[in-house]
Structure formats: C-alpha cells, structure tokens
Design a protein around this motif. Structure first.
Motif, short mmCIF file in Angstrom:
data_model
loop_
_atom_site.label_atom_id
_atom_site.label_comp_id
_atom_site.label_asym_id
_atom_site.label_seq_id
_atom_site.Cartn_x
_atom_site.Cartn_y
_atom_site.Cartn_z
N UNK A 3 39.04 5.02 -101.39
CA UNK A 3 40.03 5.72 -102.21
C UNK A 3 40.63 6.93 -101.51
N UNK A 4 39.94 7.45 -100.53
CA UNK A 4 40.42 8.66 -99.87
C UNK A 4 40.85 8.38 -98.43
N UNK A 5 41.95 8.98 -97.99
CA UNK A 5 42.36 8.82 -96.59
C UNK A 5 41.37 9.52 -95.68
N UNK A 6 41.23 9.00 -94.48
CA UNK A 6 40.25 9.56 -93.54
C UNK A 6 40.90 10.14 -92.29
N UNK A 7 42.20 10.33 -92.28
CA UNK A 7 42.89 10.88 -91.11
C UNK A 7 42.39 12.29 -90.80
N UNK A 8 42.34 12.59 -89.52
CA UNK A 8 41.99 13.94 -89.08
C UNK A 8 43.27 14.74 -88.82
N UNK A 9 43.12 16.00 -88.62
CA UNK A 9 44.26 16.85 -88.28
C UNK A 9 44.91 16.38 -86.98
N UNK A 10 44.09 15.94 -86.04
CA UNK A 10 44.60 15.40 -84.78
C UNK A 10 45.41 14.14 -85.01
N UNK A 11 44.92 13.25 -85.91
CA UNK A 11 45.66 12.03 -86.24
C UNK A 11 47.06 12.36 -86.76
N UNK A 12 47.13 13.32 -87.67
CA UNK A 12 48.42 13.71 -88.25
C UNK A 12 49.32 14.31 -87.18
N UNK A 13 48.76 15.14 -86.32
CA UNK A 13 49.55 15.75 -85.25
C UNK A 13 50.11 14.69 -84.30
N UNK A 14 49.32 13.69 -83.97
CA UNK A 14 49.77 12.63 -83.07
C UNK A 14 50.81 11.73 -83.72
N UNK A 15 50.62 11.44 -85.00
CA UNK A 15 51.55 10.55 -85.70
C UNK A 15 52.89 11.24 -85.98
#
Length: 171
Positions: A3-15
């Motif tokens: 139910x919850x997203x598991x992206x990290x801050x690094x994932x968001x920065x890269x995307x």
C-alpha cells in the motif's frame, strides 16, 4: 499487495518526475467481509499501475476522506470536505516547492465531491491537477488523467505493452 510507495529520496532525484500521483481512499464499512480500507487498497493498486506505466512520483495514500453518509456504521472515520481540500492544497504547495506542479488524484470514494472543486480551482491558470471521479471508473480514467498531465503520447503498461494516449478519452 504493497500500500505504501518505497522510493527513496535518491530514487526521486534520479527520476526527476514532473507529475505526482496521489491515491485517496477511505476508512469505512464495506459489509461484513471486506476491510475498512477497501477503497484505499483499490486506489493504491490503481496508482501503482500508473506509476509502473508512466514517469510519475507515487505518494502514499490519504486513507481518511469524506464519508459522512457512512457515519452510522461501526469503524467508519470521516473528515470534512474543508479539511480534505486543505490537505490537498498543502500537498500541492509542498510539491510545488520541490518543482513538481502537476498532480493526479486517484479517488477511491464517490463521496469525495470536494475533489471536483479542488481540480477546478487548481486548473484556473492551466492544467495542473487531474482526478478520476472514483476508483469504480477504473484504471483507464486514472491513467488517462496521468497521461494528460505528463504530456507524453505513450506510456508503458505494467505488462510492458505500449499504450497510446490518443486512443483513450481525455479527462
């Protein structure tokens, strides 16, 4: 099911996403056998399908929304339309500070009438917020909402088949 997203801050920065997807569910009765989080679970699945197919940032769900019509049933928890509107406005402001100005709302509850006002007010200066009327309309409308804000002609389905935005109705 997650139910919850598991992206990290690094994932968001890269995307570097330009669009965010926000599932909005509810915590209410669904008869004797379904859990109180049924609407939330459905919107999370739809939002995850969108995130798997399109370059968007997936937010955790808002699990409590407007459902005063179910207040007499044990377990139901509701917030006012004013509060839901304020929460979404605050989320939009927070996203804007990080450079994300577009939001797709995946609505899981028909009683969230205020969401049409949120979308209308947010789009005064141009398209920035889109919403599916409710999760019962299915993934097609929610995906179309995402694609219309992303501005791309093709996203990939979760099954890795290309889907053309031009073949789907605009929201």
């Amino acid at each position: 099911m997650r139910l919850l997203p598991t992206a990290t801050s690094t994932d968001v920065q890269e995307q570097q996403p330009r669009v965010t997807v926000l599932p909005i569910g509810f915590f209410e009765q669904h008869g004797k056998y379904l859990p109180l989080i049924t609407d939330t679970a459905i919107t999370c699945v739809l939002a995850q399908e969108i995130a798997a197919a399109c370059p968007v940032r997936l937010l955790p769900p808002i699990t409590i929304s407007c459902s005063h019509e179910h207040a007499a049933f044990p377990g139901t928890v509701s917030i006012s339309a004013k509060t839901l509107h304020a929460v979404i406005d605050n989320i939009r402001a927070s996203l804007a500070r990080t450079g994300i100005h577009k939001l797709v709302i995946v609505n899981g509850h028909g009683g969230n009438y205020v969401l049409s006002n949120v979308v209308q007010e947010a789009n005064v200066g141009g398209p920035s917020v889109s919403s599916s009327p409710s999760a019962s309309t299915g993934a097609v409308l929610a995906s179309t909402a995402a694609w219309s804000l992303i501005g791309t002609r093709t996203c990939t389905s979760a099954r890795s088949r290309p889907r053309s935005c031009s073949m789907l109705p605009r929201s």
